[in-house]
Design a protein around this motif. Structure first.
Motif, mmCIF file in Angstrom:
data_model
loop_
_atom_site.group_PDB
_atom_site.id
_atom_site.type_symbol
_atom_site.label_atom_id
_atom_site.label_comp_id
_atom_site.label_asym_id
_atom_site.label_seq_id
_atom_site.Cartn_x
_atom_site.Cartn_y
_atom_site.Cartn_z
ATOM 1 N N PHE A 87 1.023 -1.218 0.016
ATOM 2 C CA PHE A 87 -0.009 0.053 0.051
ATOM 3 C C PHE A 87 0.876 1.158 0.145
ATOM 4 C CE2 PHE A 87 -2.853 3.316 1.803
ATOM 5 C CZ PHE A 87 -3.888 2.886 0.931
ATOM 6 N N VAL B 168 1.939 1.768 -3.692
ATOM 7 C CA VAL B 168 1.265 2.540 -4.451
ATOM 8 C C VAL B 168 0.950 4.034 -4.002
ATOM 9 C CG1 VAL B 168 -1.284 2.648 -5.088
ATOM 10 C CG2 VAL B 168 -0.014 0.435 -4.546
ATOM 11 N N ALA C 27 1.524 7.242 -6.501
ATOM 12 C CA ALA C 27 0.427 8.157 -6.662
ATOM 13 C C ALA C 27 1.007 9.457 -6.254
ATOM 14 C CB ALA C 27 -0.643 7.597 -5.777
#
Length: 333
Positions: A315, A318, A322
């Motif tokens: 996570f 990611v 992002a």
């Protein structure tokens, strides 16, 4: 291009809207993810939203949140602090050891020692211009060594008197909510005011945005860096002391990897690792999101606890990707 009537062209609605969406995703994406995760867990597990589970999750989140508070200030300046996990464990042991001499000693001793370590880190980084990674890594090893010396290589566990005021700070409840949760909320409110509304907070953002430009504007760069690392040490020591009060003992094996959890929570909450941008509310959301993931894995039961690290790491990757993409997109727009 100027129109024929001499006016100015308005910004195209498409790019402006896209920039607002990018800014919202960067600042509040973690909160949206947290809400979705909580709703999914609520619908999937009958025991997730029970009072006992919520209280246990809130109290266990409080200690990491206090550490993440100090870490947020450090990362906003563009720095990193790898010593907070060891300082957390050291603070707990010192608090349990000091509780034999009264609650005041149990609270002040870990704050003094861990704050001093943070202060030395700040001086070496700001005055000697050493790399934060190396300095705080050395402090992490040094703090762990002090902990082992105090506990006879980890063979001794100091206990806290359950009837003391110090134990009440960890195990007491106010309006049905654990005392550490209220302490954490108060610290975050105070920290948010300092970071967003005070001159010191402006200095923190300025140093993280562009250190050389901040120095030219008269910002006390060295003093600001020293202050944020001292604050990080104080927060880690306080979190360790509260954890010792909660467990009524100074557990020597705690804190391993906590520095990575704190950094993950801060970054997941929207603070940029490059510095200059971040907010405490996002760090708190990041902590809660990590704890919800951990709790969901525990609720499943068939998954090993190591999966929590796998999920959290994935996570985090990611989120960083992002953030980088959103930052570039906003600059282009």
């Amino acid at each position: 291009m100027r129109p024929a009537d001499g006016g100015t062209d308005a910004d195209p609605p498409g790019p402006a809207r896209a920039e607002r969406v990018s800014a919202f995703a960067q600042q509040h994406g973690a909160l949206v993810t947290l809400v979705v995760a909580v709703l999914a867990a609520w619908l999937s597990f009958d025991t997730f939203m029970t009072t006992d589970n919520m209280q246990n999750m809130a109290v266990s989140s409080a200690f990491l949140a206090v550490v993440a508070l100090g870490t947020t200030f450090v990362i906003v300046t563009g720095g990193i602090d790898l010593s907070v996990g060891s300082l957390f464990a050291l603070g707990g042991v010192l608090a349990a050891w000091g509780s034999r001499y009264g609650s005041a000693v149990a609270l002040l001793l870990p704050l003094a020692v861990c704050g001093l370590v943070g202060f030395v880190n700040g001086l070496l980084i700001s005055r000697s211009r050493l790399a934060p990674f190396i300095v705080t890594l050395a402090a992490m090893l040094g703090a762990r060594g002090i902990l082992l010396a105090v506990t006879d290589e980890g063979s001794r566990t100091y206990l806290v008197d359950e009837d003391s005021f110090f134990a009440t700070l960890g195990q007491g409840k106010v309006l049905g909510v654990g005392a550490p949760v209220w302490i954490t909320v108060g610290l975050f409110v105070a920290g948010a005011v300092v970071l967003r509304r005070s001159r010191f907070g402006q200095y923190v953002y300025a140093v993280g945005g562009n250190e050389d430009a901040a120095a030219l504007m008269g910002v006390p760069v060295a003093r600001t860096k020293t202050a944020v690392y001292t604050l990080s040490g104080l927060c880690a020591g306080l979190a360790g002391a509260l954890n010792a009060a909660w467990l009524v003992s100074g557990v020597t094996i705690l804190g391993s990897g906590m520095e990575l959890e704190a950094i993950s929570a801060v970054v997941i909450g929207g603070t940029l690792l490059s510095g200059g941008f971040g907010f405490l509310s996002g760090s708190l959301v990041g902590v809660l999101l990590l704890k919800v993931i951990q709790n969901v894995i525990n609720q499943i039961g068939s998954l090993d606890s190591a999966y929590q690290q796998v999920v959290s790491g994935g996570f985090l990757a990611v989120v960083v990707v992002a953030q980088t993409w959103l930052g570039r997109r906003r600059r282009v727009l």
